[in-house]
Design an enzyme around this catalytic site. Structure first.
Site: not given
Length: 228
Positions: A135, A207
Protein backbone atom coordinates in the site's frame (compact mmCIF):
# COMPACT_ATOMS: atom_id res chain seq x y z
CA UNK A 1 20.73 -8.35 -1.93
CA UNK A 2 18.14 -6.57 0.21
CA UNK A 3 14.52 -7.71 0.23
CA UNK A 4 13.19 -4.66 -1.64
CA UNK A 5 15.86 -5.09 -4.32
CA UNK A 6 15.12 -8.80 -4.60
CA UNK A 7 11.37 -8.29 -5.07
CA UNK A 8 11.50 -5.20 -7.28
CA UNK A 9 11.73 -7.03 -10.66
CA UNK A 10 8.60 -8.99 -9.70
CA UNK A 11 6.49 -6.05 -8.58
CA UNK A 12 7.67 -3.32 -10.94
CA UNK A 13 5.31 -4.48 -13.75
CA UNK A 14 2.45 -4.50 -11.25
CA UNK A 15 3.32 -1.04 -9.91
CA UNK A 16 3.59 0.27 -13.49
CA UNK A 17 0.19 -1.23 -14.37
CA UNK A 18 -1.41 1.13 -11.86
CA UNK A 19 -0.13 4.06 -13.92
CA UNK A 20 -2.20 2.97 -16.93
CA UNK A 21 -5.36 2.33 -14.92
CA UNK A 22 -8.11 4.81 -15.88
CA UNK A 23 -8.73 5.76 -12.25
CA UNK A 24 -5.09 6.67 -11.66
CA UNK A 25 -4.80 8.41 -15.01
CA UNK A 26 -7.90 10.41 -14.14
CA UNK A 27 -6.27 11.54 -10.90
CA UNK A 28 -3.24 12.70 -12.84
CA UNK A 29 -5.00 14.76 -15.49
CA UNK A 30 -7.98 15.81 -13.35
CA UNK A 31 -10.53 14.04 -15.55
CA UNK A 32 -11.64 11.49 -12.95
CA UNK A 33 -15.42 11.80 -12.41
CA UNK A 34 -16.16 13.13 -8.96
CA UNK A 35 -18.53 10.27 -8.06
CA UNK A 36 -15.77 7.74 -8.68
CA UNK A 37 -13.39 9.71 -6.47
CA UNK A 38 -16.02 9.95 -3.73
CA UNK A 39 -16.43 6.17 -3.92
CA UNK A 40 -12.66 5.79 -3.46
CA UNK A 41 -12.72 8.33 -0.63
CA UNK A 42 -15.33 6.45 1.40
CA UNK A 43 -13.94 2.98 0.69
CA UNK A 44 -10.38 4.04 1.39
CA UNK A 45 -11.38 5.70 4.64
CA UNK A 46 -12.77 2.48 6.11
CA UNK A 47 -9.79 0.64 4.59
CA UNK A 48 -7.42 2.96 6.47
CA UNK A 49 -9.14 2.15 9.76
CA UNK A 50 -8.10 -1.48 9.26
CA UNK A 51 -4.72 -0.49 7.82
CA UNK A 52 -4.02 1.45 11.01
CA UNK A 53 -4.59 -1.76 12.96
CA UNK A 54 -1.59 -3.26 11.15
CA UNK A 55 0.66 -0.60 12.64
CA UNK A 56 -0.89 -1.20 16.05
CA UNK A 57 -0.16 -4.93 15.69
CA UNK A 58 3.38 -4.11 14.63
CA UNK A 59 3.85 -1.83 17.63
CA UNK A 60 2.73 -4.64 19.94
CA UNK A 61 4.96 -7.23 18.25
CA UNK A 62 8.02 -4.98 17.97
CA UNK A 63 11.12 -6.67 19.42
CA UNK A 64 12.82 -3.35 20.21
CA UNK A 65 11.97 0.22 21.14
CA UNK A 66 13.44 1.42 17.83
CA UNK A 67 11.06 -0.74 15.80
CA UNK A 68 8.20 0.16 18.12
CA UNK A 69 8.88 3.84 17.34
CA UNK A 70 8.83 3.12 13.59
CA UNK A 71 5.42 1.49 13.81
CA UNK A 72 4.09 4.20 16.11
CA UNK A 73 5.13 6.86 13.60
CA UNK A 74 3.43 4.89 10.84
CA UNK A 75 0.24 4.64 12.90
CA UNK A 76 0.34 8.38 13.52
CA UNK A 77 0.84 9.01 9.80
CA UNK A 78 -2.21 6.95 8.85
CA UNK A 79 -4.52 8.39 11.51
CA UNK A 80 -3.48 12.02 11.33
CA UNK A 81 -2.02 12.54 7.85
CA UNK A 82 -3.74 10.22 5.37
CA UNK A 83 -7.10 10.14 7.12
CA UNK A 84 -6.99 13.89 7.65
CA UNK A 85 -6.68 14.40 3.89
CA UNK A 86 -9.74 12.19 3.45
CA UNK A 87 -11.65 14.22 6.04
CA UNK A 88 -10.69 17.46 4.30
CA UNK A 89 -11.83 16.18 0.92
CA UNK A 90 -15.05 14.87 2.43
CA UNK A 91 -15.76 18.23 4.07
CA UNK A 92 -15.29 19.96 0.72
CA UNK A 93 -18.01 17.68 -0.69
CA UNK A 94 -20.32 18.28 2.27
CA UNK A 95 -19.67 14.77 3.63
CA UNK A 96 -19.30 14.35 7.40
CA UNK A 97 -16.76 11.95 8.89
CA UNK A 98 -19.71 9.98 10.27
CA UNK A 99 -20.79 9.36 6.69
CA UNK A 100 -17.36 7.97 5.84
CA UNK A 101 -17.31 5.73 8.91
CA UNK A 102 -20.78 4.42 8.09
CA UNK A 103 -19.52 3.15 4.73
CA UNK A 104 -19.84 -0.61 4.31
CA UNK A 105 -16.62 -2.01 2.84
CA UNK A 106 -16.94 -3.48 -0.62
CA UNK A 107 -16.26 -7.15 -1.26
CA UNK A 108 -12.77 -6.34 -2.54
CA UNK A 109 -12.09 -4.01 0.38
CA UNK A 110 -13.15 -6.58 2.97
CA UNK A 111 -11.14 -9.36 1.29
CA UNK A 112 -8.07 -7.16 1.12
CA UNK A 113 -8.11 -5.95 4.73
CA UNK A 114 -8.98 -9.42 6.03
CA UNK A 115 -6.01 -10.88 4.16
CA UNK A 116 -3.64 -8.23 5.53
CA UNK A 117 -4.79 -8.63 9.10
CA UNK A 118 -4.64 -12.43 8.88
CA UNK A 119 -1.04 -12.34 7.68
CA UNK A 120 -0.04 -9.73 10.24
CA UNK A 121 -1.57 -11.62 13.16
CA UNK A 122 -0.45 -15.12 12.17
CA UNK A 123 3.25 -14.41 11.63
CA UNK A 124 6.17 -12.55 13.11
CA UNK A 125 6.96 -8.87 12.97
CA UNK A 126 8.25 -9.20 9.39
CA UNK A 127 4.80 -10.43 8.32
CA UNK A 128 3.31 -7.17 9.50
CA UNK A 129 5.66 -5.14 7.31
CA UNK A 130 5.03 -7.41 4.34
CA UNK A 131 1.27 -6.96 4.75
CA UNK A 132 1.41 -3.17 4.79
CA UNK A 133 4.27 -2.54 2.36
CA UNK A 134 2.41 -2.76 -0.97
CA UNK A 135 0.00 0.00 0.00
CA UNK A 136 2.58 2.60 1.04
CA UNK A 137 5.09 1.65 -1.65
CA UNK A 138 2.59 1.68 -4.52
CA UNK A 139 0.89 4.91 -3.43
CA UNK A 140 4.26 6.62 -3.16
CA UNK A 141 5.16 5.24 -6.60
CA UNK A 142 1.91 6.58 -8.05
CA UNK A 143 2.23 9.97 -6.37
CA UNK A 144 5.83 10.51 -7.43
CA UNK A 145 5.08 9.53 -11.02
CA UNK A 146 1.90 11.58 -11.30
CA UNK A 147 3.70 14.62 -9.88
CA UNK A 148 6.01 14.54 -12.91
CA UNK A 149 3.11 14.83 -15.36
CA UNK A 150 2.60 18.28 -16.92
CA UNK A 151 -0.22 20.12 -15.20
CA UNK A 152 -0.79 17.45 -12.55
CA UNK A 153 -0.16 19.89 -9.72
CA UNK A 154 -1.80 22.92 -11.32
CA UNK A 155 -5.47 23.39 -12.14
CA UNK A 156 -6.19 19.82 -11.05
CA UNK A 157 -8.92 19.12 -8.48
CA UNK A 158 -6.83 16.17 -7.27
CA UNK A 159 -3.55 18.07 -6.92
CA UNK A 160 -3.57 17.83 -3.11
CA UNK A 161 -3.99 14.04 -3.40
CA UNK A 162 -0.90 13.83 -5.61
CA UNK A 163 1.05 16.25 -3.42
CA UNK A 164 0.39 14.17 -0.31
CA UNK A 165 1.46 10.82 -1.74
CA UNK A 166 4.45 12.38 -3.53
CA UNK A 167 5.35 14.57 -0.55
CA UNK A 168 8.39 14.31 1.68
CA UNK A 169 6.40 13.20 4.74
CA UNK A 170 4.68 10.27 3.05
CA UNK A 171 7.87 9.35 1.19
CA UNK A 172 9.73 9.25 4.50
CA UNK A 173 7.08 6.94 6.00
CA UNK A 174 7.34 4.59 3.03
CA UNK A 175 11.15 4.70 3.08
CA UNK A 176 11.03 3.75 6.76
CA UNK A 177 8.76 0.78 6.00
CA UNK A 178 11.08 -0.39 3.21
CA UNK A 179 14.15 0.01 5.39
CA UNK A 180 12.49 -1.92 8.21
CA UNK A 181 11.55 -4.74 5.81
CA UNK A 182 15.16 -4.95 4.66
CA UNK A 183 16.38 -4.96 8.25
CA UNK A 184 13.99 -7.66 9.45
CA UNK A 185 14.63 -10.00 6.51
CA UNK A 186 18.42 -9.82 6.57
CA UNK A 187 19.87 -13.31 6.70
CA UNK A 188 16.53 -15.11 6.44
CA UNK A 189 16.46 -18.36 4.43
CA UNK A 190 15.09 -18.37 0.88
CA UNK A 191 11.85 -20.16 1.75
CA UNK A 192 10.95 -17.48 4.32
CA UNK A 193 11.77 -14.71 1.87
CA UNK A 194 9.61 -16.39 -0.76
CA UNK A 195 6.66 -16.49 1.66
CA UNK A 196 7.07 -12.79 2.48
CA UNK A 197 7.35 -11.92 -1.20
CA UNK A 198 4.09 -13.73 -1.78
CA UNK A 199 2.36 -11.50 0.78
CA UNK A 200 3.67 -8.32 -0.87
CA UNK A 201 2.72 -9.50 -4.35
CA UNK A 202 -0.78 -10.62 -3.33
CA UNK A 203 -1.47 -7.32 -1.56
CA UNK A 204 -0.16 -5.62 -4.70
CA UNK A 205 -2.81 -7.46 -6.73
CA UNK A 206 -5.42 -6.39 -4.19
CA UNK A 207 -4.31 -2.80 -4.76
CA UNK A 208 -5.08 -3.18 -8.47
CA UNK A 209 -8.45 -4.73 -7.65
CA UNK A 210 -9.12 -1.79 -5.32
CA UNK A 211 -8.54 0.68 -8.19
CA UNK A 212 -10.88 -1.40 -10.36
CA UNK A 213 -13.50 -1.48 -7.63
CA UNK A 214 -13.40 2.30 -7.28
CA UNK A 215 -13.52 2.85 -11.03
CA UNK A 216 -16.59 0.61 -11.32
CA UNK A 217 -18.06 2.08 -8.08
CA UNK A 218 -18.60 -1.52 -7.02
CA UNK A 219 -19.73 -2.74 -3.60
CA UNK A 220 -21.25 -6.23 -3.47
CA UNK A 221 -23.14 -8.21 -6.14
CA UNK A 222 -26.61 -6.69 -6.43
CA UNK A 223 -28.24 -10.07 -6.74
CA UNK A 224 -27.19 -13.70 -6.51
CA UNK A 225 -29.41 -16.22 -8.34
CA UNK A 226 -31.59 -18.16 -5.91
CA UNK A 227 -30.74 -15.90 -2.94
CA UNK A 228 -33.21 -13.36 -1.57
Amino acid sequence: MQFTERIWPKIQPLWDSYMTHPFVQGLGDGSLPLEKFKHWLAQDYVYLVEYARLFAIGTAKAPSLEIMNTYAKGLDGVLFMEMNLHRQYAASFGMAEETLLATQPSAVNLAYTSYMLNKAQSGGIENVVAALLACSWSYNHIGLNLAKEPGALTDNPYASWIEMYAGDEFTALNDAAMALMNQLTEGKPAHELDALEDVVIKTGYFEYLFWDMCWEEATWPAAIPGVQ
